[in-house]
Scaffold this motif. Sequence first.
Motif, PDB file in Angstrom:
ATOM      1  N   GLU A  10      46.319  48.070  63.912  1.00 39.45           N
ATOM      2  CA  GLU A  10      45.897  49.465  63.842  1.00 39.45           C
ATOM      3  C   GLU A  10      44.372  49.514  63.768  1.00 39.45           C
ATOM      4  OE1 GLU A  10      46.169  52.727  63.763  1.00 39.45           O
ATOM      5  OE2 GLU A  10      48.094  52.580  64.791  1.00 39.45           O
ATOM      6  N   PHE A  11      43.823  50.700  63.508  1.00 36.62           N
ATOM      7  CA  PHE A  11      42.380  50.914  63.563  1.00 36.62           C
ATOM      8  C   PHE A  11      41.638  50.014  62.570  1.00 36.62           C
ATOM      9  CE2 PHE A  11      38.507  53.419  62.564  1.00 36.62           C
ATOM     10  CZ  PHE A  11      38.006  53.576  63.849  1.00 36.62           C
ATOM     11  N   TYR A  12      42.159  49.910  61.345  1.00 37.12           N
ATOM     12  CA  TYR A  12      41.540  49.074  60.316  1.00 37.12           C
ATOM     13  C   TYR A  12      42.311  47.764  60.172  1.00 37.12           C
ATOM     14  CZ  TYR A  12      39.144  53.377  58.783  1.00 37.12           C
ATOM     15  OH  TYR A  12      38.396  54.518  58.724  1.00 37.12           O
ATOM     16  N   THR A  13      41.592  46.725  59.749  1.00 40.28           N
ATOM     17  CA  THR A  13      42.245  45.430  59.544  1.00 40.28           C
ATOM     18  C   THR A  13      42.957  45.349  58.194  1.00 40.28           C
ATOM     19  OG1 THR A  13      40.212  44.435  58.685  1.00 40.28           O
ATOM     20  CG2 THR A  13      40.637  44.219  61.053  1.00 40.28           C
ATOM     21  N   THR A  14      43.067  46.475  57.516  1.00 43.42           N
ATOM     22  CA  THR A  14      43.896  46.563  56.311  1.00 43.42           C
ATOM     23  C   THR A  14      45.278  47.124  56.632  1.00 43.42           C
ATOM     24  OG1 THR A  14      43.069  48.779  55.822  1.00 43.42           O
ATOM     25  CG2 THR A  14      41.888  46.917  54.822  1.00 43.42           C
ATOM     26  N   GLN A  15      45.579  47.344  57.910  1.00 48.16           N
ATOM     27  CA  GLN A  15      46.808  48.019  58.308  1.00 48.16           C
ATOM     28  C   GLN A  15      47.613  47.159  59.284  1.00 48.16           C
ATOM     29  OE1 GLN A  15      44.393  51.364  59.878  1.00 48.16           O
ATOM     30  NE2 GLN A  15      45.868  52.689  58.851  1.00 48.16           N
ATOM     31  N   VAL A  16      48.928  47.310  59.208  1.00 47.86           N
ATOM     32  CA  VAL A  16      49.853  46.698  60.158  1.00 47.86           C
ATOM     33  C   VAL A  16      50.844  47.774  60.599  1.00 47.86           C
ATOM     34  CG1 VAL A  16      51.684  45.001  60.483  1.00 47.86           C
ATOM     35  CG2 VAL A  16      49.669  44.388  59.166  1.00 47.86           C
ATOM     36  N   GLU A  17      51.138  47.811  61.895  1.00 44.23           N
ATOM     37  CA  GLU A  17      52.123  48.760  62.418  1.00 44.23           C
ATOM     38  C   GLU A  17      53.296  48.004  63.021  1.00 44.23           C
ATOM     39  OE1 GLU A  17      51.521  52.656  64.877  1.00 44.23           O
ATOM     40  OE2 GLU A  17      51.738  51.027  66.324  1.00 44.23           O
ATOM     41  N   VAL A  18      54.508  48.497  62.769  1.00 46.41           N
ATOM     42  CA  VAL A  18      55.697  47.957  63.412  1.00 46.41           C
ATOM     43  C   VAL A  18      56.473  49.106  64.039  1.00 46.41           C
ATOM     44  CG1 VAL A  18      55.941  45.903  61.989  1.00 46.41           C
ATOM     45  CG2 VAL A  18      56.971  48.052  61.215  1.00 46.41           C
TER      46      VAL A  18
END
Length: 370
Positions: A44-52
Amino acid sequence: MDVLTMGVEEEFHLVDRVSRAPVNRAPQVIRELVPELGGQVQAEFYTTQVEVCTLPAVEREDLRAQLLRLRSSVAGAADGAGCLAVASGSPVIMPHEPLTITDNARYRLMASRFSGLVGPERLVCGCHVHVGSLDRGRALALANQMRPWLPVLQSITGNSPFVCGRDTGLDSWRSVAYSSWPTVGPPPLLDERQYLAHVDGLISAGVLLDRKMIYWHARPSEHVPTLEIRISDVNADLDTVVLTAVLVRGLASVLLEEADAGVPPPEPPDRVLRVAHRLAARHGIDGPGVDVWTGGPAHADLLVDRLVERAAPGLEKAGDLGAVEALWAALRRRGTGARRQRAVYAATGSLEAVVDSLNAATGSLAVEAA
């Protein structure tokens, strides 16, 4: 009446095990997940996020099983990276390290052009529901019919009362923070020709980088043949996610049949729709809403009752009506994710405990999936 497919995208915060603050470990987590999940896991936009994202599902239980498996996989990979995957619309605790943007050209350009919209309080995670299979023209016709119902759907999904250490007074801070981005809001009433001209004009004028930056609350997807509903916070409670998805699908089935029959879409004023969305973000199901057909007040939970009634033929066709009635009764009793986050804080006085409660929900899902 056709039974449409449904799919769900969920975005998760990655937080440090000790501080419970967001951490920039998504590249490591995603590398671990790609061999198992392939294209079902994304940055996602930030490297603190994960999308599934799930695969398209027809059966409610298939969708639930997919969500369980994906959440279990993300929880395991996060654990391997020394962090936790948390389903909350906003970061409960202020990051202790500078946020970094995912390293691709598009995100870097977005961060540069829209720099005023970048920062810890803009770090938000949503849940998007896709219904299909629909070509662009039918997706737009369905969006036109669904516009008045989107604030009601939003009201059941608020799960971001805290941001960076403070209580915002809202059920959904994510909705407010996200609304600063161009085009976020109710979809305009457009057919396919008007859509193409409108979006091309926004891109030519520099308002948007590309069609992927159409962030309306309901939009035709540019990468899969679906209508994408984008009004929800990500929720730790899986029942809320399943309820939202099957309600979207049931309502879409009813309204698509009307759109195909040439029934004109309702045209509530845009200003009324925006007020309805603001009230949904503030109160969730626990306060006043707006009857967009009259412009008058209506209690939010009664608007959900009306939505279930409107969607009932589509829900019944898919075998979901009894499940939705039970899930809605349970949500009404327990409250939204925001109400539950605040209850944990009221009992403990600890934002760390709030994060732990969110993580515990994901942890219990991992056990269930195993």
